[in-house]
Design a protein around this motif. Structure first.
Motif, PDB file in Angstrom:
ATOM      1  N   VAL A 350       0.875  -1.176   0.000  1.00  0.00           N
ATOM      2  CA  VAL A 350       0.000   0.000   0.000  1.00  0.00           C
ATOM      3  C   VAL A 350       0.910   1.223   0.000  1.00  0.00           C
ATOM      4  CG1 VAL A 350      -1.860   1.217   1.174  1.00  0.00           C
ATOM      5  CG2 VAL A 350      -1.715  -1.284   1.341  1.00  0.00           C
ATOM      6  N   PHE A 351       0.745   2.097  -1.005  1.00  0.00           N
ATOM      7  CA  PHE A 351       1.676   3.217  -1.176  1.00  0.00           C
ATOM      8  C   PHE A 351       1.193   4.489  -0.478  1.00  0.00           C
ATOM      9  CE2 PHE A 351       2.878   0.280  -4.462  1.00  0.00           C
ATOM     10  CZ  PHE A 351       4.259   0.370  -4.493  1.00  0.00           C
ATOM     11  N   THR A 352       0.695   4.316   0.728  1.00  0.00           N
ATOM     12  CA  THR A 352       0.474   5.473   1.594  1.00  0.00           C
ATOM     13  C   THR A 352       1.830   5.873   2.178  1.00  0.00           C
ATOM     14  OG1 THR A 352      -0.077   3.877   3.334  1.00  0.00           O
ATOM     15  CG2 THR A 352      -1.922   4.945   2.191  1.00  0.00           C
ATOM     16  N   ASP A 353       1.842   6.900   2.994  1.00  0.00           N
ATOM     17  CA  ASP A 353       3.054   7.280   3.720  1.00  0.00           C
ATOM     18  C   ASP A 353       2.665   7.410   5.189  1.00  0.00           C
ATOM     19  OD1 ASP A 353       5.495   8.134   4.576  1.00  0.00           O
ATOM     20  OD2 ASP A 353       5.407  10.109   3.617  1.00  0.00           O
ATOM     21  N   PRO A 354       3.047   6.457   6.056  1.00  0.00           N
ATOM     22  CA  PRO A 354       3.967   5.352   5.804  1.00  0.00           C
ATOM     23  C   PRO A 354       3.361   4.280   4.892  1.00  0.00           C
ATOM     24  CG  PRO A 354       2.966   5.096   7.950  1.00  0.00           C
ATOM     25  CD  PRO A 354       2.536   6.445   7.451  1.00  0.00           C
ATOM     26  N   GLN A 355       4.243   3.609   4.153  1.00  0.00           N
ATOM     27  CA  GLN A 355       3.801   2.502   3.331  1.00  0.00           C
ATOM     28  C   GLN A 355       3.496   1.282   4.200  1.00  0.00           C
ATOM     29  OE1 GLN A 355       6.792   1.776   0.328  1.00  0.00           O
ATOM     30  NE2 GLN A 355       6.507   3.772  -0.638  1.00  0.00           N
ATOM     31  N   LEU A 356       2.683   0.383   3.646  1.00  0.00           N
ATOM     32  CA  LEU A 356       2.338  -0.859   4.339  1.00  0.00           C
ATOM     33  C   LEU A 356       2.611  -2.000   3.364  1.00  0.00           C
ATOM     34  CD1 LEU A 356      -1.042  -1.502   6.239  1.00  0.00           C
ATOM     35  CD2 LEU A 356       0.410  -3.280   5.321  1.00  0.00           C
ATOM     36  N   ALA A 357       3.427  -2.954   3.776  1.00  0.00           N
ATOM     37  CA  ALA A 357       3.777  -4.050   2.874  1.00  0.00           C
ATOM     38  C   ALA A 357       3.787  -5.372   3.627  1.00  0.00           C
ATOM     39  CB  ALA A 357       5.158  -3.798   2.248  1.00  0.00           C
ATOM     40  N   THR A 358       3.327  -6.411   2.950  1.00  0.00           N
ATOM     41  CA  THR A 358       3.344  -7.751   3.523  1.00  0.00           C
ATOM     42  C   THR A 358       3.831  -8.747   2.480  1.00  0.00           C
ATOM     43  OG1 THR A 358       1.040  -8.186   2.888  1.00  0.00           O
ATOM     44  CG2 THR A 358       1.411  -7.268   5.081  1.00  0.00           C
ATOM     45  N   VAL A 359       4.359  -9.855   2.965  1.00  0.00           N
ATOM     46  CA  VAL A 359       4.707 -10.972   2.094  1.00  0.00           C
ATOM     47  C   VAL A 359       4.417 -12.255   2.853  1.00  0.00           C
ATOM     48  CG1 VAL A 359       7.145 -11.061   2.807  1.00  0.00           C
ATOM     49  CG2 VAL A 359       6.461 -11.977   0.579  1.00  0.00           C
TER      50      VAL A 359
END
Length: 465
Positions: A350-359
């Motif tokens: 998710v390219f919000t700021d802060p970004q949110l990333a999962t794997v």
């Protein structure tokens, strides 16, 4: 009647799924056609999704830093958005991407039919220009479209979609954003950082509901700190419009709330773009929302018809659509070594700021499945590089198998999370452990070295067991 032209494979849709399926099939020596009647060729990602949104978000990020330069001891006076210039830059960049894709579509080793298609039977489609095409195999990659859910007053309202927001050449004074998904959050922050007053109204208890509550709470706090008026856990009871703008009435925490803005942005989601295809005539089963039902080989209920991308799910992500489409081609034509897409390696950013990333697996998934795991996290506000960058929102969290420490999943919410998550992606693709990752050197001071702290904590837990 003109003779029906036959192919080995027909791809319905020329976006990421259809284009890559056609390219692979053509490289195998197959007779291939793409059918796409969109006004502009290129697909959602290039034209109305990933690339234009990230172009705009980066402009907003630069403006945000300029306006908050004082925290770095800098003076930047008069920083403001020139929306016409921002719009022109976006159009130029996206035009270049689209032109490249259009040349590839027009010059590929396959036929391109600029029309819309509908099935007349399981082996034949009729195009909107009257042409009929037949094939041994089909790949449906028609993507998704804006959804208009049954919210009181929404269907009758004049609202913006993400297409409209991405094409703005002026700064709206105020906007009510309906929704709390990825599109809603990214573009709400974009509008706020460019200078609009933004009210975000979300039905679920938290924004970004497909992610963990902890991660979404971090992004929510950042939004509120930046001046977005955010209401989560709401029920919209009325939407009214007049010459001055839009009024939205909703229930929140047992109270009736009314908010008014010049513009309304419907970001309540998308739905599969399958209704015009007459899939029933081909024996293709769909869910009530139009999503095509597929098996692990991307086959539909008609085994010679495959589907990939947003129209079939389970994730509306470009690289997943490409993987699915290429798998479908390999399976259809019997290419040795074809393997189903491994969703245990699913990446999401998710390219919000802060970004949110999962794997990989989310913690909630592991809990629901009863899978044993170890977890450790470390906050950005206690890490040297992020502190000096004033990037203090968020954390890194690692999930690992308890005995050997194999990485099961990771979650990062914070500065450049979308870049950092790939450290885990590579390790997980090789079935790596926390010990494998710790064998690598991690340069100081970098953002990436924050990853080592939860890795070391899990390693210590395993050693001490």
């Amino acid at each position: 009647m003109a003779k029906t032209k036959t192919y080995d494979l027909i791809c319905l849709g020329g976006g990421s799924a259809g284009f890559n399926a056609a390219r692979l099939a053509a490289s195998l020596g197959k007779r291939v056609a793409i059918v796409d009647g969109a006004k502009e060729l290129g697909g959602l990602c290039i034209l109305k999704g990933c690339m234009p949104s990230k172009t705009l978000l980066y402009s907003a990020e630069i403006l945000h830093h300029a306006r908050h330069a004082a925290q770095f001891g800098l003076r930047v006076r008069g920083a403001a958005a020139d929306m016409q210039a921002v719009h022109a830059r976006k159009r130029r960049i996206i035009g270049e991407f689209a032109a490249y894709r259009q040349r590839a579509l027009a010059g590929g080793n396959f036929d391109l039919h600029r029309a819309f298609a509908r099935f007349v039977d399981a082996r034949t489609v009729e195009l909107s220009d009257g042409t009929r095409l037949a094939a041994d195999f089909f790949l449906v990659g028609t993507g998704s479209k804006i959804s208009v859910p049954p919210v009181p007053g929404l269907a009758e309202a004049k609202f913006w979609t993400s297409d409209d927001v991405l094409d703005l050449d002026f700064l709206p004074q105020s906007v009510i954003v309906l929704g709390g998904g990825i599109v809603a959050c990214e573009l709400a922050q974009f509008l706020r950082r460019m200078g609009s007053r933004v009210i975000l109204v979300q039905r679920s208890r938290h924004i970004l509901r497909d992610h963990s509550e902890a991660a979404s709470t971090v992004v929510q706090k950042a939004f509120v700190d930046e001046g977005i008026e955010l209401f989560a856990g709401t029920q919209i009871t009325a939407i009214r419009q007049d010459a001055r703008g839009t009024t939205v009435e909703f229930q929140h925490d047992g109270r009736r709330i009314v908010r008014r803005a010049a513009h309304l942005f419907n970001a309540l989601g998308r739905e599969p773009n399958t209704a015009p295809l007459n899939l029933a005539a081909a024996g293709v089963r769909t869910r009530p929302n139009g999503q095509i039902v597929i098996n692990r080989w991307q086959q539909t209920s008609a085994p010679h018809i495959y589907a990939a991308g947003d129209c079939s799910g389970p994730a509306e992500i470009v690289h997943v659509a490409i993987q699915q489409a290429e798998l479908a081609v390999r399976h259809a034509f019997g290419v040795p070594g074809a393997k189903p897409v491994d969703y245990g390696l699913l990446l999401n950013v998710v390219f919000t700021d802060p970004q949110l990333a999962t794997v990989g697996r989310l913690e909630s998934d592991l809990q629901q499945r009863g899978v044993a795991y170890l977890a450790a996290s470390y906050p950005f506000d206690d890490h040297g590089k992020s502190i000096l960058m004033e990037a203090k929102y968020g954390y890194v969290k690692v999930l690992a198998e308890p005995k050997r420490g194999r990485i099961l999943g990771a979650e990062i919410v914070g500065k450049d999370a979308g870049e950092l998550i790939h450290c885990f992606s590579v390790a997980m693709a090789r079935r790596g452990t926390v010990f494998d990752m710790l064998r690598a050197p991690w340069y100081h001071p970098t953002l990436a070295e924050i990853i080592t702290y939860p890795l070391e904590e899990i390693a210590d837990q395993i050693r001490g067991a």
